[in-house]
Design an enzyme around this catalytic site. Sequence first.
Site, PDB file in Angstrom:
ATOM      1  N   GLY A   9       0.892  -1.361  -0.167  1.00  0.00           N
ATOM      2  CA  GLY A   9       0.183  -0.167   0.032  1.00  0.00           C
ATOM      3  C   GLY A   9       0.734   1.172   0.137  1.00  0.00           C
ATOM      4  O   GLY A   9       2.184   1.250  -0.318  1.00  0.00           O
ATOM      5  N   ALA A  10       0.277   2.403   0.216  1.00  0.00           N
ATOM      6  CA  ALA A  10       0.838   3.578   0.038  1.00  0.00           C
ATOM      7  C   ALA A  10       1.269   3.841  -1.286  1.00  0.00           C
ATOM      8  O   ALA A  10       2.622   4.130  -1.311  1.00  0.00           O
ATOM      9  CB  ALA A  10       1.921   3.864   1.295  1.00  0.00           C
ATOM     10  N   LEU A  11       0.339   3.613  -2.153  1.00  0.00           N
ATOM     11  CA  LEU A  11       0.682   3.503  -3.665  1.00  0.00           C
ATOM     12  C   LEU A  11       1.163   4.948  -4.046  1.00  0.00           C
ATOM     13  O   LEU A  11       0.823   5.853  -3.768  1.00  0.00           O
ATOM     14  CB  LEU A  11      -0.612   3.012  -4.339  1.00  0.00           C
ATOM     15  CG  LEU A  11      -1.094   1.723  -3.792  1.00  0.00           C
ATOM     16  CD1 LEU A  11      -2.371   1.156  -4.799  1.00  0.00           C
ATOM     17  CD2 LEU A  11       0.004   0.408  -3.933  1.00  0.00           C
ATOM     18  N   GLY A  34       5.339   4.467  -9.007  1.00  0.00           N
ATOM     19  CA  GLY A  34       6.144   3.369  -9.267  1.00  0.00           C
ATOM     20  C   GLY A  34       5.248   2.105  -8.985  1.00  0.00           C
ATOM     21  O   GLY A  34       5.061   1.241 -10.158  1.00  0.00           O
ATOM     22  N   HIS A  35       4.114   2.048  -8.092  1.00  0.00           N
ATOM     23  CA  HIS A  35       3.154   0.891  -7.939  1.00  0.00           C
ATOM     24  C   HIS A  35       2.308   0.865  -9.262  1.00  0.00           C
ATOM     25  O   HIS A  35       2.012  -0.147  -9.749  1.00  0.00           O
ATOM     26  CB  HIS A  35       2.336   0.974  -6.966  1.00  0.00           C
ATOM     27  CG  HIS A  35       3.183   0.693  -5.566  1.00  0.00           C
ATOM     28  ND1 HIS A  35       3.263   1.850  -4.597  1.00  0.00           N
ATOM     29  CD2 HIS A  35       3.822  -0.332  -4.831  1.00  0.00           C
ATOM     30  CE1 HIS A  35       3.849   1.353  -3.396  1.00  0.00           C
ATOM     31  NE2 HIS A  35       4.261   0.118  -3.607  1.00  0.00           N
ATOM     32  N   GLN A  79       7.955  -9.350   7.992  1.00  0.00           N
ATOM     33  CA  GLN A  79       9.098  -8.912   7.334  1.00  0.00           C
ATOM     34  C   GLN A  79       9.576  -7.636   7.818  1.00  0.00           C
ATOM     35  O   GLN A  79      10.822  -7.026   7.350  1.00  0.00           O
ATOM     36  CB  GLN A  79       8.897  -8.765   5.723  1.00  0.00           C
ATOM     37  CG  GLN A  79       7.869  -7.692   5.202  1.00  0.00           C
ATOM     38  CD  GLN A  79       7.589  -7.416   3.739  1.00  0.00           C
ATOM     39  OE1 GLN A  79       6.723  -8.074   3.520  1.00  0.00           O
ATOM     40  NE2 GLN A  79       8.186  -6.506   2.942  1.00  0.00           N
ATOM     41  N   ASP A 111      13.413  -2.585  -5.105  1.00  0.00           N
ATOM     42  CA  ASP A 111      13.837  -3.742  -4.489  1.00  0.00           C
ATOM     43  C   ASP A 111      14.346  -4.704  -5.118  1.00  0.00           C
ATOM     44  O   ASP A 111      13.821  -5.973  -5.373  1.00  0.00           O
ATOM     45  CB  ASP A 111      12.803  -4.247  -3.720  1.00  0.00           C
ATOM     46  CG  ASP A 111      12.074  -3.167  -2.849  1.00  0.00           C
ATOM     47  OD1 ASP A 111      12.627  -2.662  -1.954  1.00  0.00           O
ATOM     48  OD2 ASP A 111      10.676  -2.629  -3.247  1.00  0.00           O
ATOM     49  N   GLN A 171      15.305  -7.885  -3.672  1.00  0.00           N
ATOM     50  CA  GLN A 171      13.869  -8.774  -3.214  1.00  0.00           C
ATOM     51  C   GLN A 171      13.613  -9.593  -4.394  1.00  0.00           C
ATOM     52  O   GLN A 171      12.997 -10.723  -4.312  1.00  0.00           O
ATOM     53  CB  GLN A 171      12.790  -7.943  -2.932  1.00  0.00           C
ATOM     54  CG  GLN A 171      11.390  -8.227  -2.993  1.00  0.00           C
ATOM     55  CD  GLN A 171      10.545  -7.350  -2.219  1.00  0.00           C
ATOM     56  OE1 GLN A 171      10.512  -7.130  -0.874  1.00  0.00           O
ATOM     57  NE2 GLN A 171       9.661  -6.685  -3.061  1.00  0.00           N
TER      58      GLN A 171
HETATM   59  O1  PAF Z   1       8.036  -4.998  -1.966  1.00  0.00           O
HETATM   60  C1  PAF Z   1       6.797  -4.888  -1.214  1.00  0.00           C
HETATM   61  O2  PAF Z   1       6.229  -4.201  -1.090  1.00  0.00           O
HETATM   62  C2  PAF Z   1       6.633  -6.192  -0.261  1.00  0.00           C
HETATM   63  O3  PAF Z   1       8.252  -6.482   0.159  1.00  0.00           O
HETATM   64  C3  PAF Z   1       5.958  -7.344  -0.815  1.00  0.00           C
HETATM   65  C4  PAF Z   1       6.500  -8.065  -2.160  1.00  0.00           C
HETATM   66  C5  PAF Z   1       4.661  -6.852  -0.918  1.00  0.00           C
HETATM   67  C6  PAF Z   1       5.783  -8.266   0.080  1.00  0.00           C
HETATM   68  O4  PAF Z   1       5.141  -8.122   1.515  1.00  0.00           O
END
Ligand code: PAF
Length: 278
Positions: free
Chosen positions: A31-33, A36-37, A61, A150, A153
């Site tokens: 969230g908090a889009l 980028g999202h 996490q 990320d 990630q």
């Molecule tokens: O990148 C993120 O926002 C988070 O790490 C994810 C991939 C949604 C997992 O909670």
Amino acid sequence: MKIFTTRHELQQYLLQCRQKGETIGLVPTMGALHEGHLSLLALARRQSGVSVCSIFVNPTQFTNPDDLQNYPRPIEADIAKLTEAGCDVLFNPGVNEMYAANEQWHIDLGELEHLLEGKFRPGHYQGVTQVVFKLFDIVKPDFAFFGQKDYQQVLVIAKMVQLINLPVKLVMVPISREAEGLAMSSRNIHLSAEDRQHALVLSKALAWVKDYFSGNNLQQVTAEAVAMINAEPGVTLEYFEIADGETLLPATEANPHLVALVAAQVGKTRLIDNMIIR
Ligand code: PAF
């Protein structure tokens, strides 16, 4: 846009979509889009029949309880942005919907787990893989879209997909930057005007390395980028490294894929950024 808060209802709906032959694209978020999202979502919409965005601030996490508590959760604004962007489905579960009490999870991610971000946020990637595995299991996406910001990630999730042999194709989407270069992040909301100015040194140092890396001056450009960041007031560098783009192990000039990655504390906010150098 359809909004689901339970796995069961979401799965029922997606089953119908699959039966109609639709492919599913998942954009997992906390969230908090920001733009980028929305760029991930735009690609998901282009590449799949049904776009699903998940918003879930995943507690497993976070390595710092204050960070979890202060993580922005502007759900009404997020819903408005997703609706305007043409998202088909939002999955917005609560913590109890995603986790049973005392759940255990461990996946052997090898060295990748402990490098760079892993060193500063031990356990972080176990939490990320735990929740992303759950999301993949619930949504069963054909494609899943993650931001390059990320970078580590993305590699970690790719490793999980490979280890468990999950039938999903991962797509890494380039970083969206603000006009002056700052990488877009939900955490930017916490930056003061002054912090924002100081934070620009991160993208400047990365861009400088990309411009001045000649093929045989890796140590020199790294040292100069570090000096540039250390000279910036209000910025405390955690790491700046040029790494192998596939393993994130320290790189030599001979590596075909190079990525420069940085993490720093800017005021009270921790920021990360990266740039593909070669
Ligand atoms: O990148 C993120 O926002 C988070 O790490 C994810 C991939 C949604 C997992 O909670």
